[in-house]
Design a protein around this motif. Structure first.
Motif, PDB file in Angstrom:
ATOM      1  N   GLY A  17       0.834  -1.200   0.000  1.00 49.22           N
ATOM      2  CA  GLY A  17       0.000   0.000   0.000  1.00 49.22           C
ATOM      3  C   GLY A  17       0.867   1.246   0.000  1.00 49.22           C
ATOM      4  O   GLY A  17       1.803   1.349  -0.777  1.00 49.22           O
ATOM      5  N   PRO A  18       0.591   2.171   0.922  1.00 46.19           N
ATOM      6  CA  PRO A  18       1.375   3.404   0.945  1.00 46.19           C
ATOM      7  C   PRO A  18       2.704   3.283   1.706  1.00 46.19           C
ATOM      8  O   PRO A  18       3.485   4.226   1.722  1.00 46.19           O
ATOM      9  N   LEU A  19       2.971   2.144   2.313  1.00 49.76           N
ATOM     10  CA  LEU A  19       4.183   1.997   3.115  1.00 49.76           C
ATOM     11  C   LEU A  19       5.393   1.711   2.234  1.00 49.76           C
ATOM     12  O   LEU A  19       5.384   0.797   1.409  1.00 49.76           O
ATOM     13  N   ARG A  20       6.431   2.543   2.415  1.00 49.27           N
ATOM     14  CA  ARG A  20       7.680   2.380   1.677  1.00 49.27           C
ATOM     15  C   ARG A  20       8.842   2.515   2.649  1.00 49.27           C
ATOM     16  O   ARG A  20       8.730   3.169   3.674  1.00 49.27           O
ATOM     17  N   ARG A  21       9.969   1.911   2.294  1.00 51.82           N
ATOM     18  CA  ARG A  21      11.202   2.063   3.065  1.00 51.82           C
ATOM     19  C   ARG A  21      12.200   2.813   2.196  1.00 51.82           C
ATOM     20  O   ARG A  21      12.410   2.453   1.037  1.00 51.82           O
ATOM     21  N   ALA A  22      12.817   3.819   2.793  1.00 53.03           N
ATOM     22  CA  ALA A  22      13.849   4.571   2.089  1.00 53.03           C
ATOM     23  C   ALA A  22      15.198   4.237   2.714  1.00 53.03           C
ATOM     24  O   ALA A  22      15.363   4.310   3.934  1.00 53.03           O
ATOM     25  N   PHE A  23      16.130   3.849   1.886  1.00 52.20           N
ATOM     26  CA  PHE A  23      17.496   3.582   2.318  1.00 52.20           C
ATOM     27  C   PHE A  23      18.299   4.820   1.948  1.00 52.20           C
ATOM     28  O   PHE A  23      18.508   5.108   0.762  1.00 52.20           O
ATOM     29  N   LEU A  24      18.672   5.584   2.985  1.00 50.96           N
ATOM     30  CA  LEU A  24      19.279   6.897   2.789  1.00 50.96           C
ATOM     31  C   LEU A  24      20.716   6.936   3.288  1.00 50.96           C
ATOM     32  O   LEU A  24      21.044   6.296   4.297  1.00 50.96           O
ATOM     33  N   PRO A  25      21.565   7.710   2.620  1.00 52.32           N
ATOM     34  CA  PRO A  25      22.937   7.863   3.091  1.00 52.32           C
ATOM     35  C   PRO A  25      22.946   8.437   4.513  1.00 52.32           C
ATOM     36  O   PRO A  25      22.130   9.291   4.852  1.00 52.32           O
ATOM     37  N   GLY A  26      23.839   7.944   5.327  1.00 47.55           N
ATOM     38  CA  GLY A  26      23.970   8.454   6.678  1.00 47.55           C
ATOM     39  C   GLY A  26      23.037   7.828   7.696  1.00 47.55           C
ATOM     40  O   GLY A  26      23.129   8.117   8.884  1.00 47.55           O
ATOM     41  N   GLU A  27      22.122   6.978   7.246  1.00 49.82           N
ATOM     42  CA  GLU A  27      21.185   6.304   8.148  1.00 49.82           C
ATOM     43  C   GLU A  27      21.517   4.819   8.190  1.00 49.82           C
ATOM     44  O   GLU A  27      21.643   4.183   7.142  1.00 49.82           O
ATOM     45  N   LYS A  28      21.645   4.280   9.392  1.00 49.64           N
ATOM     46  CA  LYS A  28      21.962   2.858   9.531  1.00 49.64           C
ATOM     47  C   LYS A  28      20.769   1.974   9.216  1.00 49.64           C
ATOM     48  O   LYS A  28      20.913   0.865   8.721  1.00 49.64           O
ATOM     49  N   GLU A  29      19.574   2.465   9.529  1.00 51.35           N
ATOM     50  CA  GLU A  29      18.341   1.707   9.313  1.00 51.35           C
ATOM     51  C   GLU A  29      17.493   2.415   8.250  1.00 51.35           C
ATOM     52  O   GLU A  29      17.571   3.644   8.098  1.00 51.35           O
ATOM     53  N   PRO A  30      16.655   1.675   7.525  1.00 56.42           N
ATOM     54  CA  PRO A  30      15.766   2.318   6.556  1.00 56.42           C
ATOM     55  C   PRO A  30      14.770   3.238   7.256  1.00 56.42           C
ATOM     56  O   PRO A  30      14.415   3.028   8.419  1.00 56.42           O
ATOM     57  N   VAL A  31      14.339   4.258   6.544  1.00 55.50           N
ATOM     58  CA  VAL A  31      13.356   5.213   7.043  1.00 55.50           C
ATOM     59  C   VAL A  31      12.001   4.831   6.445  1.00 55.50           C
ATOM     60  O   VAL A  31      11.889   4.618   5.236  1.00 55.50           O
ATOM     61  N   ALA A  32      10.981   4.737   7.301  1.00 58.40           N
ATOM     62  CA  ALA A  32       9.639   4.367   6.828  1.00 58.40           C
ATOM     63  C   ALA A  32       8.879   5.609   6.379  1.00 58.40           C
ATOM     64  O   ALA A  32       8.874   6.635   7.058  1.00 58.40           O
ATOM     65  N   PHE A  33       8.255   5.530   5.218  1.00 54.13           N
ATOM     66  CA  PHE A  33       7.346   6.547   4.709  1.00 54.13           C
ATOM     67  C   PHE A  33       5.970   5.903   4.585  1.00 54.13           C
ATOM     68  O   PHE A  33       5.862   4.747   4.174  1.00 54.13           O
ATOM     69  N   GLY A  34       4.940   6.634   4.912  1.00 49.73           N
ATOM     70  CA  GLY A  34       3.592   6.091   4.789  1.00 49.73           C
ATOM     71  C   GLY A  34       2.566   7.199   4.760  1.00 49.73           C
ATOM     72  O   GLY A  34       2.785   8.234   4.134  1.00 49.73           O
ATOM     73  N   VAL A  35       1.476   7.000   5.461  1.00 49.65           N
ATOM     74  CA  VAL A  35       0.409   7.997   5.578  1.00 49.65           C
ATOM     75  C   VAL A  35      -0.044   8.059   7.028  1.00 49.65           C
ATOM     76  O   VAL A  35       0.221   7.154   7.811  1.00 49.65           O
ATOM     77  N   HIS A  36      -0.719   9.144   7.354  1.00 54.00           N
ATOM     78  CA  HIS A  36      -1.271   9.327   8.695  1.00 54.00           C
ATOM     79  C   HIS A  36      -2.378  10.371   8.621  1.00 54.00           C
ATOM     80  O   HIS A  36      -2.461  11.130   7.655  1.00 54.00           O
TER      81      HIS A  36
END
Length: 66
Positions: A17-36
């Motif tokens: 659905g709207p949930l995505r994981r972003a793998f970004l430089p400088g971050e050890k863990e993926p960042v979650a994007f979604g809706v709220h």
């Protein structure tokens, strides 16, 4: 035009659905994007049918304000 001094290497993975994981430089863990909240409601998501996370627009606004 000068030399390129930085090129961001980011990868986005759709989870469901709207949930995505972003793998970004400088971050050890993926960042979650979604809706709220109102955004989830706008897209027709009923309360309790999604795990709320910040949206991509939340990150754009925060980056611009920072």
């Amino acid at each position: 035009m000068g030399d390129v001094v930085y090129r961001s290497e980011a990868r986005i993975e759709r989870v469901a659905g709207p949930l995505r994981r972003a793998f970004l430089p400088g971050e050890k863990e993926p960042v979650a994007f979604g809706v709220h909240g109102a955004i989830a409601e706008h897209y027709g998501r009923a309360p309790g049918t999604y795990d709320p996370h910040a949206t991509t627009i939340d990150y754009v606004v925060a980056a611009t304000a920072g």
